[in-house]
Design an enzyme around this catalytic site. Structure first.
Site, mmCIF file in Angstrom:
data_model
loop_
_atom_site.group_PDB
_atom_site.id
_atom_site.type_symbol
_atom_site.label_atom_id
_atom_site.label_comp_id
_atom_site.label_asym_id
_atom_site.label_seq_id
_atom_site.Cartn_x
_atom_site.Cartn_y
_atom_site.Cartn_z
ATOM 1 N N ASN A 124 -17.430 1.187 56.193
ATOM 2 C CA ASN A 124 -18.217 1.382 54.982
ATOM 3 C C ASN A 124 -17.745 2.637 54.255
ATOM 4 O O ASN A 124 -17.678 3.711 54.853
ATOM 5 C CB ASN A 124 -19.696 1.551 55.343
ATOM 6 C CG ASN A 124 -20.183 0.503 56.302
ATOM 7 O OD1 ASN A 124 -20.103 -0.684 56.045
ATOM 8 N ND2 ASN A 124 -20.694 0.943 57.446
ATOM 9 N N GLU A 132 -10.514 3.443 60.937
ATOM 10 C CA GLU A 132 -11.545 3.320 59.906
ATOM 11 C C GLU A 132 -11.224 4.172 58.691
ATOM 12 O O GLU A 132 -11.521 3.781 57.555
ATOM 13 C CB GLU A 132 -12.913 3.685 60.480
ATOM 14 C CG GLU A 132 -13.347 2.855 61.673
ATOM 15 C CD GLU A 132 -13.241 1.361 61.443
ATOM 16 O OE1 GLU A 132 -13.569 0.897 60.329
ATOM 17 O OE2 GLU A 132 -12.823 0.639 62.368
ATOM 18 N N HIS A 164 -8.947 2.421 56.371
ATOM 19 C CA HIS A 164 -9.639 1.426 55.555
ATOM 20 C C HIS A 164 -10.157 2.005 54.233
ATOM 21 O O HIS A 164 -10.423 1.234 53.303
ATOM 22 C CB HIS A 164 -10.843 0.871 56.324
ATOM 23 C CG HIS A 164 -10.538 -0.290 57.209
ATOM 24 N ND1 HIS A 164 -9.869 -1.410 56.777
ATOM 25 C CD2 HIS A 164 -10.853 -0.528 58.515
ATOM 26 C CE1 HIS A 164 -9.768 -2.275 57.772
ATOM 27 N NE2 HIS A 164 -10.348 -1.766 58.842
#
Length: 846
Positions: free
Chosen positions: A262, A293, A296
Site C-alpha cells: 500500500n 515492498e 513496489h
C-alpha cells in the site's frame, strides 16, 4: 458474488474518468460492523450504464447527483448506475462487516492484553468490503479520508494522518493522496506501538500491537537502517523520486500474505516482529520483504498494471529488486543464495504442474478477478524474478535501468502493460527485447540443460550441452579442480560463458587445460533452467560438494539434486546420504535450512515408502545431532552463523523425533545442551511433536498456553490440541474448522494452525475416516468463507499424509464437479499433481 470480468472493466474504463473519492469510516459501532460513507466524483465520457461495487451488511443510502437511488436494487455486490455525459457525484452510506479472514477490514483482539486492532487488505476486489468503489486498477483517483476511532487509538493511512478537533472524539483526517488504484487504499487503526523517525525529509515509522512492543524496539534500528539504505539505493538508480508523502510500515496480525505494498502504508505479517530466536537468514528474508515492498512504490504504485494479466510487472520486478537492492545496500550481500535456496524451487515446482502459466499470460487467459487471484504464485514471483535476472545478465544493467526509468517517466501515476514496458526497454537498447519476451515471458515450463564432457583427443576437453526447451540462455559454466594439497577442497578456475540460442538443441563449448573434476552449468544461478551433471562431476559432488568455496554454487548443486529426486532420476535415499555426508560441514544457514526442509517435508513425509520413513527420520535426527555437536564449541561468530546452524538443527531434530525422551528433557530443562534456550517458538514446536507422538496431554497444552497466552500461543495450542491422538480431540478440531455452527468461526491463522495439527503420518488409522469427509467439507467452507479460507483448506487442510491412490481418486472425483471455488480448485489441482509425483517416486523405489 459476481466477479469483475476483463470485458466489463474495459467497458467501464472507456466510459468513466474517476477523479476523487472522499471516504469516511466510523470504527466505533461495535465488534461486528463499521460505518462507511463514500463520495465519488467522476465524469462519464458518454451516456451509458455501469455499476459501482460494494458488499455491505446494510446499504442505507445511495444518491447520484442529488437523486436517491433504490437501495433494494443492490444486486449482490453491484449497484447499477445510468449515466448521462458529463460530471457526476455518487454518495453511498452503508454499514460494513468486519472480517476475520484477512480480507477487507480485518478485526483482531489481542489475547495478550485484550486490545483490538483493525487493518485493511483491499487487494484485487476486497476494497468493496470497506467502501463503495469502481474497483479496477485502471480507474485511478485521488483519495481524501476521515476516520472516527476510539480516542486512545492511532489511525494510519496512505498519507499523513492528523488527529482533528477534540481528542475525545477520535477524529482523524488523512492528507489527499496521489492518484491510486482502489486496491492500494489502506487503513490501520488501533492502539499501535510506534517508532517514528525522519529520513530524506519524510516521516518514517514502524508500528505494531502493544504486546509486541519490546520485540519491535529490539529490532527497530535494524529495520529502520535497512529501510533507509534501500530507500537511498532506489534513489540512486531511479530518476523518479519516492512519490508519496510518508513511509509507514505496520506489522499487523493474521495477515494472509508476507506483506502488501500500500502506498505510504506497507502492511507486513507481524511474525516479522521476532519474539523468539531466529537465524540471520530469517533476518535477511525480512530484509528482502522490506526491500520488495519498497520496490513496489515504483513497480506497481507509481506505474500500475492495467489489468491483472500483468501482475508480473508488479511482483516479478519487486521480487528481483528486493534481493538485488538488499544485496547492494545492506550487510546481506549474499541474498541471492537465499533466493536460490528458498524461492527458486517454488518457481520450478509451480512451472511443472498442469496449472502452470506464462510469467506474462495472454490477457485472454485472465478473464476475471477470480482467475487473476490464482496467478499470485511461484511463477509470478520466483520464476519472473529469475527471468529478470537473466534479462539483466543478457541486456546489461545500464540498459535495463535506462529502460525502467524511461518506463516510469512515460507512465507516471498511470497504468501500463507488457507492451509498454517492452517499448521502454527497446528505446534504450539494440537488443531484440520483444523476441526475448516472446520466449521468456509468453511461454511456460522449465528448460533442462544436460552436459556431456568428453576428451577432445588433443589434451583438452569438449562440453556438449543438450538444451531441452525453447528459451535462449546466457549462463556461466563453473569449472572446479581438486586442490593440489590433498585437502579435499575444490578450487575454481575462471568460469566459461555460454550462450544457448532459442529453440533447444545441442551447443558445443571447447575447453582448455585438463578436464575439470566438476563442471557446473548455471554456476552463479543467472538463468532459470533445471541443470544436470555429467557422471564424473556428479561423483565429485558426492564426495566434495561441501568443499566448494561459494555457497551460491553449493545451492545450485543442491537444487540440481532436488530436481533429480523430483524427476525420479535420483533415489530419495541417495539425497539423504548426500545430506548426511555434507551438511555437517556446511557453513551457510540458507543452504542448510533448504536441504533439511526438503529432506524432512518431501522425502521423509512423501517420497520414501511408509516402511522406510522411520529410517529417514532417524537419519535426519542423527544429522541434526551432528550439526549440534559440531557447532557446540564453535566461537560465536559476529554474523550469527553458528547460532543459526544450531537453531536450524534443533528445529529439524524436534520435527523428526520419533521418541519423546529428548524433547521431554529439553522442555524440562528449558534449553538444549549448549544452547539455544527453549523460547516460546521452540517450546510450542516441541510440544506439538510430543502431541503427535502421544506423549503429552490436553492439560499440558493448557498449562503452556497459560505460560504464553499470546496470539501465537493460541495458534500453538490449537495446533497441539488437533495433533493429540485422541478421537475426541480430532472430532473437536474438525468441528472447529468446518462446522458453520461453530462459534466463533476460526480466523485464517487459527484454521491453518488447527489443520496443521490434524493430519499426521503417525496417526493414519485414527484420521482415515476423515479422508472421505475432507472434500465435501472443504468445498462448503470455500463457498461460505471466501478465497483466503479456501486456500488454507486446500493447503494446510489437505490430507497430505495419505500418499495413496484413494486420495488421488477422491480428489479427481471432486474436481470433476463444479463445487470447488476457483481458489480451492487451483489448490486441490496442485496438491493432486504433487501426489501423483510422490506416487511415481515411490513406485520407482519399489
Amino acid at each position: 458474488m459476481p466477479v469483475l470480468t476483463r470485458d466489463e472493466a474495459q467497458a467501464r474504463a472507456r466510459l468513466l474518468d474517476v477523479h476523487r473519492y472522499a471516504v469516511d469510516l466510523d470504527l466505533t459501532r461495535g465488534d461486528e460492523l463499521f460505518g462507511s460513507t463514500t463520495r465519488i466524483r467522476f465524469t462519464a465520457r458518454h451516456a451509458g450504464d455501469t455499476f459501482v461495487e460494494l458488499r455491505p451488511a446494510a446499504l442505507h443510502r445511495a444518491v447520484l447527483d442529488g437523486r436517491p437511488l433504490d437501495t433494494a436494487a443492490l444486486d449482490d455486490n453491484r449497484l447499477a448506475l445510468t449515466l448521462t455525459p458529463g460530471e457526476h457525484e455518487l454518495l453511498i452510506e452503508a454499514d460494513m462487516r468486519y472480517s476475520r479472514t484477512g480480507e477487507g477490514m480485518h478485526r483482531f483482539t489481542d489475547p495478550a492484553d485484550g486490545e483490538t486492532y483493525l487493518y485493511t487488505q483491499t487487494f484485487i476486489d476486497d476494497v468493496q468490503r470497506v467502501f463503495a468503489a469502481f474497483d479496477q486498477p485502471d480507474l485511478k483517483a485521488v483519495f481524501d479520508a476521515t476516520v472516527t476511532a476510539p480516542p486512545h487509538w492511532t489511525v494510519l493511512g496512505n498519507a499523513v494522518a492528523t488527529r482533528t478537533g477534540d481528542p475525545a472524539e477520535g477524529r482523524w483526517e488523512l492528507a489527499t493522496t496521489q492518484p491510486l488504484s482502489t486496491y492500494f487504499v489502506a487503513f490501520a487503526a488501533g492502539p499501535w506501538h510506534s517508532v517514528r523517525t525522519e529520513h530524506a525529509g519524510l516521516p518514517f515509522a514502524l508500528h505494531c500491537r502493544r504486546s509486541l512492543a519490546p520485540h519491535l524496539d529490539a529490532d527497530a534500528e535494524e529495520l529502520l537502517d535497512i529501510t533507509r539504505r534501500c530507500f537511498d539505493r532506489f534513489h540512486e538508480i531511479f530518476d523518479e523520486p519516492y512519490p508519496f508523502d510518508s513511509y509507514d510500515q505496520a506489522f499487523v496480525p493474521e495477515f494472509n500474505a508476507g506483506a502488501m505494498e500500500n502506498p505510504g502504508l506497507v502492511t507486513f505479517r507481524d511474525e516479522y516482529i521476532f519474539r523468539s530466536a531466529v537465524t540471520d537468514t530469517e533476518r535477511q528474508t525480512r530484509g528482502v520483504t522490506v526491500a520488495h515492498e519498497m520496490a513496489h512504490m515504483w513497480f506497481g504504485d507509481l506505474v500500475t498494471l492495467r489489468w491483472w494479466d500483468d501482475i508480473w510487472l508488479n511482483e516479478s520486478f519487486a521480487e528481483y529488486m528486493g534481493y538485488q537492492i538488499l544485496a547492494e545496500a545492506t550487510r546481506f550481500d549474499d541474498a541471492w543464495t537465499d533466493f536460490a535456496c528458498a524461492r527458486k524451487g517454488w518457481g520450478y515446482d509451480a512451472d511443472q504442474r498442469p496449472s502452470t502459466h506464462p510469467v506474462a499470460p495472454d490477457a485472454q487467459a485472465v478473464q476475471d478477478t477470480a482467475s487473476a487471484l490464482l496467478n499470485f504464485d511461484g511463477i509470478s514471483y520466483a520464476k519472473g524474478a529469475s527471468a529478470l535476472r537473466q534479462l539483466v545478465a543478457w541486456l546489461g544493467e545500464k540498459d535495463f535501468l535506462a529502460g525502467i526509468n524511461d518506463h516510469f517517466t512515460r507512465h507516471r501515476f498511470g497504468n501500463a502493460a507488457l507492451a509498454d514496458f517492452l517499448d521502454s526497454l527497446a528505446r534504450n537498447t539494440d537488443r531484440d527485447v520483444h523476441a526475448w519476451a516472446a520466449t521468456w515471458l509468453r511461454t511456460s515450463g522449465a528448460d533442462t540443460l544436460t552436459p556431456t564432457v568428453t576428451d577432445d583427443g588433443r589434451g583438452g576437453w569438449r562440453l556438449d550441452v543438450r538444451h531441452d526447451g525453447t528459451r535462449p540462455h546466457h549462463l556461466a559454466v563453473g569449472l572446479y579442480d581438486h586442490a593440489p594439497d590433498g585437502s579435499g577442497a575444490l578450487v575454481a578456475r575462471d568460469r566459461l560463458t555460454a550462450d544457448l540460442p532459442a529453440g533447444g538443441g545441442t551447443r558445443t563449448v571447447e575447453g582448455t587445460g585438463p578436464r575439470p573434476a566438476l563442471l557446473l552449468l548455471n554456476d552463479g544461478d543467472l538463468t532459470y533452467a533445471k541443470v544436470r551433471l555429467d557422471a564424473a562431476s556428479w561423483q565429485t559432488a558426492l564426495t566434495s560438494l561441501s568443499a566448494l568455496p561459494d555457497p551460491l554454487t553449493r545451492a545450485v548443486l543442491w537444487n540440481a539434486a532436488r530436481d533429480m529426486v523430483r524427476d525420479g532420476e535420483l533415489a530419495p535415499a541417495a539425497y539423504l546420504d548426500a545430506a548426511r555426508t555434507h551438511l555437517p560441514h556446511e557453513t551457510d544457514v540458507a543452504v542448510t535450512r533448504a536441504v533439511l526442509a526438503f529432506a524432512r517435508t518431501h522425502i521423509a513425509d512423501r517420497y520414501v515408502t511408509p516402511a522406510d520413513r522411520p529410517a529417514a527420520l532417524a537419519a535426519l535426527t542423527a544429522l541434526a545431532q551432528d550439526l549440534l555437536d559440531r557447532t557446540r564449541n564453535q566461537d560465536r561468530e559476529e554474523d550469527g552463523t553458528a547460532q543459526g546452524l544450531r537453531l536450524t538443527a534443533v528445529r529439524t531434530l524436534i520435527d523428526s523425533a520419533t521418541t519423546p525422551d529428548t524433547l521431554d528433557a529439553w522442555l524440562r530443562d528449558g534449553t538444549v545442551p549448549g544452547g539455544p534456550a527453549l523460547d516460546p517458538e521452540l517450546r510450542w514446536r516441541a510440544l506439538a511433536r510430543l502431541a503427535v507422538l502421544g506423549a503429552t496431554t490436553a492439560a499440558a497444552v493448557d498449562a503452556e498456553l497459560a505460560r504464553d497466552p499470546s496470539a501465537t500461543g493460541q495458534e500453538g495450542a490449537a495446533r497441539c490440541r488437533a495433533a493429540l491422538p485422541d478421537p475426541a480431540a480430532k472430532e473437536a478440531a474438525w468441528h472447529a474448522m468446518y462446522d458453520p455452527q461453530h462459534r466463533p468461526e476460526l480466523s485464517n491463522y487459527l484454521f491453518t494452525a488447527t489443520a496443521e495439527g490434524f493430519w499426521q503420518h503417525e496417526q493414519l488409522d485414527l484420521v482415515r475416516p476423515y479422508l472421505d469427509r475432507y472434500h465435501p467439507a472443504a468445498v462448503a467452507l470455500a463457498a461460505r468463507r471466501g478465497p483466503a479460507l479456501a486456500t488454507a483448506a486446500g493447503a494446510a487442510g489437505f490430507p497430505r499424509p495419505f500418499v495413496e491412490q484413494r486420495t488421488l481418486d477422491l480428489g479427481e472425483e471432486c474436481l470433476r464437479t463444479d463445487g470447488p471455488t476457483p481458489a480451492l480448485r487451483r489448490r486441490l489441482g496442485d496438491q493432486l499433481d504433487d501426489l501423483r509425483r510422490a506416487l511415481r517416486i515411490r513406485q520407482r523405489q519399489a
